[in-house]
Design a protein around this motif. Structure first.
Motif, PDB file in Angstrom:
ATOM      1  N   LEU A  12       0.823  -1.232  -0.155  1.00  0.00           N
ATOM      2  CA  LEU A  12      -0.166  -0.174   0.105  1.00  0.00           C
ATOM      3  C   LEU A  12       0.849   1.258  -0.016  1.00  0.00           C
ATOM      4  CD1 LEU A  12      -2.509  -1.160   2.743  1.00  0.00           C
ATOM      5  CD2 LEU A  12      -2.937  -1.323   0.404  1.00  0.00           C
ATOM      6  N   ILE A  13       0.560   2.284  -0.780  1.00  0.00           N
ATOM      7  CA  ILE A  13       1.173   3.510  -0.782  1.00  0.00           C
ATOM      8  C   ILE A  13       0.600   4.545   0.160  1.00  0.00           C
ATOM      9  CG2 ILE A  13       1.959   3.142  -2.942  1.00  0.00           C
ATOM     10  CD1 ILE A  13       0.055   5.111  -4.206  1.00  0.00           C
ATOM     11  N   ASP A  26       8.491   4.822  -9.054  1.00  0.00           N
ATOM     12  CA  ASP A  26       6.931   4.707  -9.945  1.00  0.00           C
ATOM     13  C   ASP A  26       7.205   4.876 -11.034  1.00  0.00           C
ATOM     14  OD1 ASP A  26       8.034   7.203 -10.395  1.00  0.00           O
ATOM     15  OD2 ASP A  26       6.574   8.263  -8.920  1.00  0.00           O
ATOM     16  N   ASP A  27       5.991   5.273 -11.964  1.00  0.00           N
ATOM     17  CA  ASP A  27       6.095   5.051 -13.726  1.00  0.00           C
ATOM     18  C   ASP A  27       6.951   6.339 -14.050  1.00  0.00           C
ATOM     19  OD1 ASP A  27       4.361   2.980 -13.394  1.00  0.00           O
ATOM     20  OD2 ASP A  27       2.559   4.287 -13.696  1.00  0.00           O
ATOM     21  N   ALA A  28       7.289   7.383 -13.164  1.00  0.00           N
ATOM     22  CA  ALA A  28       8.049   8.460 -13.528  1.00  0.00           C
ATOM     23  C   ALA A  28       9.572   8.280 -13.124  1.00  0.00           C
ATOM     24  CB  ALA A  28       7.527   9.627 -13.119  1.00  0.00           C
ATOM     25  N   SER A  29       9.901   7.209 -12.603  1.00  0.00           N
ATOM     26  CA  SER A  29      11.079   6.592 -12.346  1.00  0.00           C
ATOM     27  C   SER A  29      11.603   7.753 -11.035  1.00  0.00           C
ATOM     28  CB  SER A  29      12.346   6.983 -13.475  1.00  0.00           C
ATOM     29  OG  SER A  29      11.999   6.082 -14.218  1.00  0.00           O
ATOM     30  N   ARG A  30      10.468   7.815 -10.178  1.00  0.00           N
ATOM     31  CA  ARG A  30      10.623   8.661  -8.937  1.00  0.00           C
ATOM     32  C   ARG A  30      10.801   7.680  -7.768  1.00  0.00           C
ATOM     33  NH1 ARG A  30       5.867  12.806  -9.417  1.00  0.00           N
ATOM     34  NH2 ARG A  30       5.014  11.038 -10.012  1.00  0.00           N
ATOM     35  N   THR A  31      11.652   7.740  -6.869  1.00  0.00           N
ATOM     36  CA  THR A  31      11.935   6.966  -5.554  1.00  0.00           C
ATOM     37  C   THR A  31      10.447   7.055  -4.756  1.00  0.00           C
ATOM     38  OG1 THR A  31      14.159   6.785  -5.881  1.00  0.00           O
ATOM     39  CG2 THR A  31      13.074   6.042  -3.684  1.00  0.00           C
TER      40      THR A  31
END
Length: 898
Positions: free
Chosen positions: A690-691, A757-762
């Protein structure tokens, strides 16, 4: 009259047929048999000195008890002296063997030599004597003995031509029964008290002699005839007669015994004491009045304050401060109050009334208080204390320890049965871990260690914490108190000030309530008063409109219950946390013949207290061993109970995971995380990643959990509000985890991991996993571990058992004082039980402790008795039981255990 001739077969058969039709009353478990001389011989062989004639003279009959054992049954005659309508029966195995005691499941857990049948009341045994007394016949002497075999042996020894004028009686309660209506019955006769040579028998004999002397008419005498044995020989008149003495020798012994003298047998003979006035000093008056009240053991010195023993609304004993008005009245019961006046140069004394001002002066006098017996503990049940390296059992009032203990001695329980009984109490509770279960087991044992000051240090607060309401956290506390025949003094958390937590807490302390429960705590507990109480050696308690009263805080059990406790770090360090989980829907709780578990424990209180005693005696027998557990500030408690729960109860280490729980309770962030975890579980989202936004949705649905960053008027449907909340949620979670990637909270594991995530963010996500409830100590694998080499977990310096000769924190106990029994024997008792063996034997009588059965003494009947090993007639401390249980939770039925 020849009683053997009067019991022909036809008479006995008619009586047996009539009795067999009864389905209720004290004879309901008895099936009458025809009188048999052969069976009488069996009884006579088991009890040398009695005869068939002497058995019949007491009204003895033969019966089958509970369809199993052949017994002799002695009718108990009540105050109306109607020998055709006994108020009960005392039964004894015809072959002299003990009768068994069972628990509610049919397991043999003890043995007794004699029993009162279910429904029996107190009264006199001895039909021949009662018929003579009722008829007002010419009687020279009445012998009062404390056992049925002593009674039968003495009757047999009296020459036949004297038997109608020299009578023998005993009472259904043996040495423990006090004279009530018996005094009026015996007021016109010369009475010889002839009890066994043991501590209990002689203390009772002295009480009987004094009571009868006060009530008997002038011209009659009362003698306490003491047989020429040492008090430790536990012998009675049957032993003495069997050694070759005859009735003439006994009469000579009685004639050489001085009559009992009671200095103040009536008001005219009360001592004359002057009020503090004029030349009469307060010190002198206080000392005189203090001595007189001390003899009655009704007024006690409790840390410099004068207290009486009273009753609360549930009829439980409580301590009541003595006020001047009450003292003024009480002084009139022990003295003829006078004051002085001058007649010329002569001082004369005239009758006076003690007024409030006079009583107040006396009440404040140190000389008065010093004369009163000290009171350190009021207990509803017997207490184990250590004296000269031995365990002794205090019943009644014991001046040396300052303990006033109501109740009767508990059932003797074998160690393995004790372990099973205590572990069984927790079978229906769901604990977050095996160590939480161990701490719940420790909470059952701790009160007796606290009351008897057997711990090397203080005991912590028992803090029961649950994941949901109706989990049983308060119910568990009631079970613990019930074992000690007590009820909780329940205190609700309120604001401070008059009527708040502080004053309610103080009121319970002043009343001597041993079990104090602060229920359903919400929010933060930040009470310097409670923290001080849990650490200081003395404590000042105060109620509205009263002065401070000194309290010994070491003799109390304090409990909290909460669904989400938040405490200060100091208070967390003073707690033993027991985390509980709600049982799943459909869980079938154990049913008992008496109803639920609490009703079962209350009905069988003597059995469960006996189990606690068995555990403590075994720990003491092994030398009071400790572990090297260091993960609690109350180290003496932790090391003692850690050893007991692992080695005697087969439990897990006491404090595994406890430091983490303490840290969480003292941390608002971790308490909040616990609420989130429980919400995740409640909505079926365990084992899912879960986020932060998912968790926001979950706690929003839960409805009663703080949402970080959400203002009171905020709307999560607003995109900007939602963005801020998600950010704050992430920050809050980071605070909860710090540098760790895992938290364990109350049976749950929470993992935190990074992902892209999809934007390559941690980003971070979270998963809640249920670890599972605690295993029962009776689980086969757990028991194998508990009994194996891996029992002591943790590092060697934490878990290794140590010898009590070299405790890590100094001496375990202070210097022990003087002999087992105080030099001036109190009207209380101590019993040396450390070496007494427990053997359940091969017994076959059905449940004593089943439906409508229990063991419990009437608190009104136990004050002032010394418990020691009984003589041959009573067969030891557990030789008389009664089949009787309370009809509801609050009823205090009259029951006799000896």
């Amino acid at each position: 009259m020849n009683y053997k001739q009067s019991h022909d077969k036809d008479t006995v058969k008619k009586a047996a047929d009539k009795a067999a039709k009864r389905v209720t009353g004290p004879a309901k478990d008895l099936k009458w048999q025809e009188w048999s001389s052969e069976k009488a011989k069996t009884c006579m062989a088991a009890n040398p000195g009695i005869t068939e004639e002497s058995l019949l003279a007491q009204g003895c009959r033969i019966a089958t008890y509970k369809k199993r054992c052949s017994v002799i049954a002695l009718p108990i005659i009540g105050e109306d002296l109607d020998t055709t309508k006994p108020v009960g029966y005392l039964v004894k195995n015809i072959n002299g063997r003990p009768l068994p005691v069972h628990d509610g499941k049919g397991n043999v857990v003890g043995k007794v030599n004699e029993k009162l049948t279910y429904g029996s009341k107190q009264g006199i045994i001895g039909v021949h004597a009662i018929e003579r007394l009722k008829a007002g016949e010419d009687v020279d002497t009445v012998w009062k003995v404390d056992g049925i075999t002593d009674q039968a042996a003495l009757y047999a020894a009296i020459p036949e031509d004297l038997r109608d004028r020299h009578l023998v009686i005993t009472t259904s309660g043996g040495a423990q029964e006090k004279p009530t209506w018996h005094s009026d019955l015996l007021a016109n006769y010369n009475v010889n008290i002839l009890h066994g040579c043991d501590m209990s028998g002689q203390a009772s004999a002295e009480n009987w002699a004094k009571s009868l002397t006060v009530s008997n008419d002038e011209g009659t005498s009362v003698r306490n005839v003491v047989l020429p044995y040492a008090i430790t020989e536990n012998k009675g008149v049957r032993d003495w007669l069997n050694e070759g003495h005859d009735y003439g020798d006994l009469l000579n012994l009685a004639e050489s015994t001085a009559t009992t003298e009671v200095p103040f047998a009536d008001e005219k003979r009360l001592p004359q004491v002057e009020l503090p006035k004029g030349s009469q000093k307060i010190i002198a008056a206080g000392k005189d009045y203090g001595k007189l009240l001390a003899a009655k053991e009704t007024h006690f010195n409790r840390n410099g304050s004068v207290f009486l023993v009273g009753k609360d609304i549930s009829n439980s004993s409580i301590l009541v401060p003595c006020d001047p008005e009450r003292l003024a009245s009480d002084l009139e019961q022990v003295a003829r109050i006078v004051t002085s006046k001058m007649s010329g140069e002569e001082k004369i004394l005239i009758p006076a009334v003690c007024r409030k001002g006079d009583a107040s002066l006396i009440l404040k006098s140190q000389a008065f208080k010093e004369q009163l017996p000290p009171l350190n503990l009021l207990s509803n049940c017997p207490v184990l204390v250590e004296r000269d390296g031995q365990l002794v059992e205090v019943v009644g009032y014991d001046r040396e320890s300052g303990i006033l203990a109501d109740g009767e001695a508990p059932v003797s329980v074998p160690l393995e049965d004790a372990k099973r009984l205590i572990n069984g109490l927790l079978a229906d509770f769901n604990f977050a871990s095996a160590s939480d279960r161990s701490r719940a087991s420790a909470a059952i044992i701790t009160p007796e260690l606290v009351f008897g000051k057997l711990l090397p240090g203080r005991a912590p607060v028992d803090l029961g914490e649950a994941d949901k309401s109706q989990t049983g956290k308060g119910y568990r506390n009631k079970i613990t108190a019930a074992i000690y025949y007590a009820k909780l003094a329940a205190i609700s958390q309120q604001s401070s000030g008059v009527g708040g937590l502080g004053e309610s807490f103080d009121s319970a302390l002043i009343a001597g309530k041993n079990f104090i429960s602060i229920d359903n705590v919400r929010g933060k507990i930040d009470s310097q008063k409670l923290e001080s109480f849990m650490t200081e050696d003395s404590f000042n308690a105060r109620c509205a409109y009263s002065r401070n009263i000194g309290i010994d805080p070491t003799r109390y059990i304090v409990m909290f219950t909460s669904n989400n406790a938040e405490v200060t770090p100091d208070l967390a360090n003073r707690c033993s946390s027991v985390r509980m989980l709600k049982q799943p829907e459909g869980h079938q709780f154990t049913k008992y013949p008496e109803g639920d578990l609490l009703a079962h424990v209350r009905a069988n209180q003597g059995l469960y207290l006996g189990a606690v005693f068995a555990i403590i005696k075994e720990w003491h027998r092994q030398g009071k061993p400790l572990t090297k557990e260091t993960r609690h500030d109350f180290r003496g408690w932790a090391q003692t109970l850690d050893w007991i729960v692992q080695n005697l109860l087969g439990g897990a280490p006491l404090l595994d995971g406890h430091r983490e729980t303490q840290a969480r309770m003292a941390s608002p962030n971790l308490n909040w995380l616990r609420e989130v975890v429980l919400a995740v579980d409640g909505q079926g989202k365990c084992d899912q990643w879960l986020i932060a936004s998912d968790l926001v949705d979950i706690i929003e649905e839960a409805g009663d959990i703080e949402i970080p960053g959400l203002k009171e008027t905020g709307d999560l449907g607003d995109e900007e509000v939602r963005r801020v909340v998600n950010q704050q949620m992430g920050r809050k979670l980071k605070q909860c985890f710090g540098d760790s990637s895992r938290r364990e909270l109350d049976g749950f594991q929470v993992d935190r991991e990074e992902y892209q995530d999809d934007a390559s963010r941690t980003r971070h996500r979270y998963r809640v996993t249920q670890v599972g409830p605690a295993d029962s100590p009776d689980d086969e694998d757990h028991m194998a571990q508990a009994n194996g080499a891996s029992r002591h977990q943790g590092s060697a310096d934490q878990r290794e058992a140590v010898s009590p000769d070299e405790p890590p924190n100094g001496p375990l106990m202070g210097p022990l004082i003087n002999p087992r029994v105080s030099p001036n024997p109190p009207n209380g008792s101590v019993k040396d039980i450390s070496s007494k063996k427990i053997d359940s034997g091969d017994m076959d009588i059905n449940n004593l402790l089943g439906p409508d059965r229990g063991i419990r003494g009437n608190p009104e009947n136990i004050r002032g008795t010394i418990r020691g090993d009984q003589g041959a007639d009573r067969g030891g401390i557990h030789d008389l039981a009664v089949d009787h249980a309370p009809q509801d939770d609050d009823e205090l039925e009259e029951r006799i255990f000896e």
